[in-house]
Design a protein around this motif. Structure first.
Motif, short mmCIF file in Angstrom:
data_model
loop_
_atom_site.label_atom_id
_atom_site.label_comp_id
_atom_site.label_asym_id
_atom_site.label_seq_id
_atom_site.Cartn_x
_atom_site.Cartn_y
_atom_site.Cartn_z
N GLN A 6 0.84 -1.20 0.00
CA GLN A 6 0.00 0.00 0.00
C GLN A 6 0.87 1.25 0.00
O GLN A 6 0.61 2.20 -0.73
CB GLN A 6 -0.93 0.01 1.21
N ARG A 7 1.92 1.25 0.78
CA ARG A 7 2.81 2.41 0.83
C ARG A 7 3.54 2.61 -0.50
O ARG A 7 3.70 3.74 -0.96
CB ARG A 7 3.81 2.24 1.96
N LEU A 8 3.97 1.52 -1.11
CA LEU A 8 4.60 1.63 -2.43
C LEU A 8 3.62 2.21 -3.45
O LEU A 8 3.99 3.07 -4.26
CB LEU A 8 5.08 0.25 -2.91
N PHE A 9 2.38 1.74 -3.41
CA PHE A 9 1.39 2.28 -4.34
C PHE A 9 1.15 3.76 -4.07
O PHE A 9 1.09 4.56 -5.00
CB PHE A 9 0.06 1.52 -4.25
N ASP A 10 1.01 4.12 -2.80
CA ASP A 10 0.74 5.51 -2.46
C ASP A 10 1.87 6.44 -2.89
O ASP A 10 1.62 7.58 -3.28
CB ASP A 10 0.50 5.66 -0.95
N THR A 11 3.12 5.97 -2.82
CA THR A 11 4.26 6.83 -3.16
C THR A 11 4.69 6.72 -4.62
O THR A 11 5.30 7.63 -5.14
CB THR A 11 5.48 6.51 -2.27
N TYR A 12 4.37 5.61 -5.27
CA TYR A 12 4.79 5.43 -6.66
C TYR A 12 3.61 5.22 -7.61
O TYR A 12 3.44 5.95 -8.58
CB TYR A 12 5.76 4.24 -6.76
N GLY A 13 2.81 4.24 -7.34
CA GLY A 13 1.73 3.86 -8.25
C GLY A 13 0.71 4.95 -8.48
O GLY A 13 0.29 5.20 -9.61
N GLU A 14 0.32 5.63 -7.43
CA GLU A 14 -0.71 6.66 -7.57
C GLU A 14 -0.21 7.83 -8.42
O GLU A 14 -0.94 8.36 -9.25
CB GLU A 14 -1.15 7.16 -6.20
N SER A 15 1.06 8.21 -8.24
CA SER A 15 1.60 9.30 -9.06
C SER A 15 1.69 8.90 -10.53
O SER A 15 1.44 9.72 -11.42
CB SER A 15 2.97 9.75 -8.54
N VAL A 16 2.00 7.63 -10.80
CA VAL A 16 2.03 7.15 -12.18
C VAL A 16 0.64 7.20 -12.79
O VAL A 16 0.46 7.62 -13.94
CB VAL A 16 2.62 5.72 -12.26
N LEU A 17 -0.37 6.80 -12.02
CA LEU A 17 -1.76 6.86 -12.50
C LEU A 17 -2.14 8.29 -12.87
O LEU A 17 -2.78 8.53 -13.89
CB LEU A 17 -2.72 6.36 -11.43
N LYS A 18 -1.76 9.25 -12.04
CA LYS A 18 -2.10 10.64 -12.31
C LYS A 18 -1.38 11.14 -13.56
O LYS A 18 -1.95 11.89 -14.35
CB LYS A 18 -1.78 11.50 -11.10
N GLU A 19 -0.13 10.72 -13.76
CA GLU A 19 0.61 11.11 -14.96
C GLU A 19 -0.02 10.51 -16.22
O GLU A 19 -0.07 11.16 -17.25
CB GLU A 19 2.07 10.66 -14.86
N LEU A 20 -0.48 9.27 -16.13
CA LEU A 20 -1.10 8.62 -17.28
C LEU A 20 -2.44 9.26 -17.63
O LEU A 20 -2.87 9.22 -18.78
CB LEU A 20 -1.29 7.13 -17.01
N ASN A 21 -3.10 9.80 -16.61
CA ASN A 21 -4.37 10.49 -16.80
C ASN A 21 -5.39 9.62 -17.55
O ASN A 21 -6.03 10.06 -18.49
CB ASN A 21 -4.16 11.81 -17.53
N ASN A 22 -5.56 8.38 -17.12
CA ASN A 22 -6.48 7.44 -17.76
C ASN A 22 -7.89 7.46 -17.18
O ASN A 22 -8.78 6.85 -17.74
CB ASN A 22 -5.94 6.01 -17.67
#
Length: 84
Positions: A6-22
């Motif tokens: 969860q912490r990895l997603f919060d610090t890495y995955g979520e920012s990638v999702l926002k950059e992808l803007n899907n």
């Protein structure tokens, strides 16, 4: 979900999702505006859909992370999501 994942997603995955803007923000807003419901209900539905989007994204991130680590360790087994 495991707190580390969860912490990895919060610090890495979520920012990638926002950059992808899907996330289909415009399409969802158009769809909700076409429904004959109150504005507060539209907002609630929008919030729920975006919440589920991030939940599903976090679960996909966890599965991908698990698979990637398994490949690195040559430890391939059938992955089963955690039961909540």
């Amino acid at each position: 979900m495991d707190p580390t994942i969860q912490r990895l997603f919060d610090t890495y995955g979520e920012s990638v999702l926002k950059e992808l803007n899907n996330f289909p923000h415009g399409e969802l807003v158009d769809l909700l505006n076409a429904l004959p419901i109150e504005e507060r209900r539209r907002i609630h539905i929008y919030d729920q859909v975006s919440h589920y989007y991030y939940q599903w994204s976090a679960a996909a991130f966890a599965a991908g992370l698990h698979l990637g680590l398994s490949f690195l360790n040559n430890d391939i087994r059938r992955f089963r999501p955690e039961k909540v």
